[in-house]
Enzyme design. Sequence first.
Site, PDB file in Angstrom:
ATOM      1  N   ASP A  62       0.864  -1.190   0.000  1.00 49.23           N
ATOM      2  CA  ASP A  62       0.000   0.000   0.000  1.00 49.23           C
ATOM      3  C   ASP A  62       0.899   1.238   0.000  1.00 49.23           C
ATOM      4  OD1 ASP A  62      -2.013   1.828   0.166  1.00 49.23           O
ATOM      5  OD2 ASP A  62      -2.707   1.251   2.174  1.00 49.23           O
ATOM      6  N   ASP A 172      -4.884  -5.221  11.236  1.00 50.42           N
ATOM      7  CA  ASP A 172      -5.104  -4.163  12.231  1.00 50.42           C
ATOM      8  C   ASP A 172      -4.461  -4.529  13.561  1.00 50.42           C
ATOM      9  OD1 ASP A 172      -6.796  -2.980  10.337  1.00 50.42           O
ATOM     10  OD2 ASP A 172      -8.175  -2.290  11.902  1.00 50.42           O
ATOM     11  N   ASP A 202      -2.897   8.556  10.470  1.00 51.75           N
ATOM     12  CA  ASP A 202      -3.630   7.848   9.419  1.00 51.75           C
ATOM     13  C   ASP A 202      -4.798   7.043   9.998  1.00 51.75           C
ATOM     14  OD1 ASP A 202      -3.606   6.807   6.607  1.00 51.75           O
ATOM     15  OD2 ASP A 202      -3.308   4.892   7.630  1.00 51.75           O
ATOM     16  N   TYR A 206     -10.640   4.048  13.050  1.00 49.56           N
ATOM     17  CA  TYR A 206     -10.795   2.595  13.064  1.00 49.56           C
ATOM     18  C   TYR A 206      -9.984   1.872  14.139  1.00 49.56           C
ATOM     19  CZ  TYR A 206     -11.637   4.466   8.373  1.00 49.56           C
ATOM     20  OH  TYR A 206     -12.036   5.248   7.328  1.00 49.56           O
ATOM     21  N   LEU A 207      -9.457   2.583  15.112  1.00 51.06           N
ATOM     22  CA  LEU A 207      -8.504   1.946  16.029  1.00 51.06           C
ATOM     23  C   LEU A 207      -9.111   0.802  16.853  1.00 51.06           C
ATOM     24  CD1 LEU A 207      -6.413   4.983  17.397  1.00 51.06           C
ATOM     25  CD2 LEU A 207      -6.099   3.658  15.293  1.00 51.06           C
ATOM     26  N   GLU A 209     -12.519  -1.901  17.904  1.00 51.40           N
ATOM     27  CA  GLU A 209     -13.665  -2.633  17.352  1.00 51.40           C
ATOM     28  C   GLU A 209     -14.599  -2.979  18.513  1.00 51.40           C
ATOM     29  OE1 GLU A 209     -10.422  -3.901  17.080  1.00 51.40           O
ATOM     30  OE2 GLU A 209     -10.124  -2.716  15.265  1.00 51.40           O
ATOM     31  N   GLU A 244      -6.551  12.207  10.080  1.00 52.27           N
ATOM     32  CA  GLU A 244      -7.147  11.729   8.846  1.00 52.27           C
ATOM     33  C   GLU A 244      -8.359  10.902   9.233  1.00 52.27           C
ATOM     34  OE1 GLU A 244      -7.184   9.035   4.980  1.00 52.27           O
ATOM     35  OE2 GLU A 244      -6.547   8.299   6.914  1.00 52.27           O
ATOM     36  N   HIS A 308      -2.896  12.192  -2.267  1.00 58.18           N
ATOM     37  CA  HIS A 308      -2.299  11.011  -2.888  1.00 58.18           C
ATOM     38  C   HIS A 308      -3.292   9.872  -3.107  1.00 58.18           C
ATOM     39  CE1 HIS A 308      -2.559  10.233   1.333  1.00 58.18           C
ATOM     40  NE2 HIS A 308      -2.294   8.961   1.135  1.00 58.18           N
TER      41      HIS A 308
HETATM   42  C1  BGC Z   1      -4.164   6.630   3.352  1.00 58.31           C
HETATM   43  C2  BGC Z   1      -4.177   5.664   2.215  1.00 58.31           C
HETATM   44  C3  BGC Z   1      -3.922   4.273   2.762  1.00 58.31           C
HETATM   45  C4  BGC Z   1      -4.875   3.943   3.928  1.00 58.31           C
HETATM   46  C5  BGC Z   1      -4.436   2.741   4.680  1.00 58.31           C
HETATM   47  C6  BGC Z   1      -5.336   6.127   4.155  1.00 58.31           C
HETATM   48  O1  BGC Z   1      -6.194   6.840   4.649  1.00 58.31           O
HETATM   49  O2  BGC Z   1      -4.324   7.951   2.950  1.00 58.31           O
HETATM   50  O3  BGC Z   1      -3.250   6.008   1.233  1.00 58.31           O
HETATM   51  O4  BGC Z   1      -4.102   3.340   1.750  1.00 58.31           O
HETATM   52  O5  BGC Z   1      -4.932   4.985   4.836  1.00 58.31           O
HETATM   53  O6  BGC Z   1      -3.311   3.028   5.450  1.00 58.31           O
END
Ligand code: BGC
Length: 563
Positions: A62, A172, A202, A206-207, A209, A244, A308
């Site tokens: 990734d 995860d 990032d 989702y940390l 569950e 994010e 990106h």
């Molecule tokens: C990043 C992606 C990545 C994903 C998993 C995202 O939010 O921006 O590029 O694939 O997290 O880590």
Amino acid sequence: MQTNPLWFKDAIFYELNVRAFADGNGDGHGDFIGLTQRVDYLVDLGVDCVWLLPFYPSPLRDDGYDVSDYRNIAPLFGTLDDFKTAVEALHQRGIRVIIDLVINHTSEQHPWFIESRSSLDNPKRNWYVWSDTDQKYQETRIIFLDTEGSNWTFDPITREYYWHRFYREQPDLNFDNPEVQEELLDVMRFWLRLGIDGFRVDAVPYLFEREGTNCENLSETHEYIRRMRATIKAEYPECILLAEANQWPQELIPYLEDDEFDMAFHFPLMPRLFMGVRKEDRADIVHILEQTPAIPERTQWCVFLRNHDELTLEMVTEEQRQWMWQEYAPETRMRLNLGIRRRLAPLLENHKGKILLLHAIMFGLPGSPILYYGDEIGMGDNIWLRDRNGVRTPMQWDSSAHAGFSTAESTYEPVIDDPVYGYHRVNVETQASDPDSLLNMLRHYIRVRRNQPALGRGSFKMIHPENQSVFAFERYYEDPSGHQTRVLVVANLSGSQQQVVLTDLENCLGTTPYDLLTDAVFEPIQTTIYTIDLEPYRCLWLQLHVEGDLMKEATSENLYENR
Ligand code: BGC
């Protein structure tokens, strides 16, 4: 670097993939040596902070968001010493550095996961989320819809399933395990000690569950973020945390309140800017801003046009998504998951007026703008490359081989070389010498933006003229010395000349509008009704001067020079 814990509120950010920026050792991959050699470019562009995409050792399934060692640099990109040199070089020129922190998951090749999957009683077993059934957490959506059919993958070694929100190669981490929590705080300390200025965290929602939930934005996640903030701010008060979290505004707000993040990307706003300019109508933009509650003084939105990833359409209605795909991604190949894998210039048909318009709006809105490397010169994309790689091609520096990015025989992905966006035409060198180029226009916008605390910090009030093709708002700021600034941003979203009648201008009576972007001086505002003619795609940043101030401000040398 001057001390100022709220530095991010006035900053312009630049998102940069080390791999794609500049190749310093001639192996076809960008690296930290290359980045260090290109610091001048970032200084000239005028950005205050770079956000570095993941550069850690990784199998690159990734593109680095699958980390296999949190405390090192991928050999392709250099060494820890190269990293330190780059950070120092950026700091010396007044540019801060934030890095991507990918903590929700690791690579399946991380030694922790290799251990974890090796046996049911391995001490690291509980560092990941394992289950003997794949029926848990069924209410959780799948994010990488095009590749993954489930968030669980069966592991033949111990015959259990492991949980992953992204690729199956990205298991995860189990945040219910205190050891995991502690370890990742320590990873943060490691990079802070090397002098960085913050983290783009990032995949925040989702940390954790929990059964019976959609496993997003859980209270446990918020609790951990609070702990993260408390820990790092105690030692590094100027370090920032940027979230994010691709969520609706009401889900995002808690991340900015209660001592969690300093900043969060405003995901839902972004696609609506594209809707606005295509529909020539402000309704969608206004609607999302009306749904965006106020955020605490000490926090800031991060606003952006592209990044990106695919242009995400997660935070729009189904109808809007279909419309966006039809308008902006007519070919199936341009689509990915719930989004569009194209760059800014091709999305806007390489129309300079539209590209500048969206930047002028973004820079005017509340929030700190982030530019995505290459968009400042209008780079194109390559939809034939896999995944999101088509928007991650080498930076186009000049018209020499491989666009001046690398001296190697071949590069990690091919440089864009088509007739419209190819490096012979689109490159930094050519644009730097043309005063009207996109690059120089954006440098100018950045320079003006950085000198306007009203745009970084001011209050925000939308104006609702009858003409729906015009999007207008007011930013107002009173600095600690009592100096007041009022800026009216008035944008024509359409490709035709528009007349706009602004009303309710009581606060502005007796002032003379002065367009910060073009230096044009307008007629003084003498009644509460004021008419402006706008050229196609024109955006004005009208600073309202009271008599006498105008000459003084127009000629004053400013903050920009004294970074
Ligand atoms: C990043 C992606 C990545 C994903 C998993 C995202 O939010 O921006 O590029 O694939 O997290 O880590």
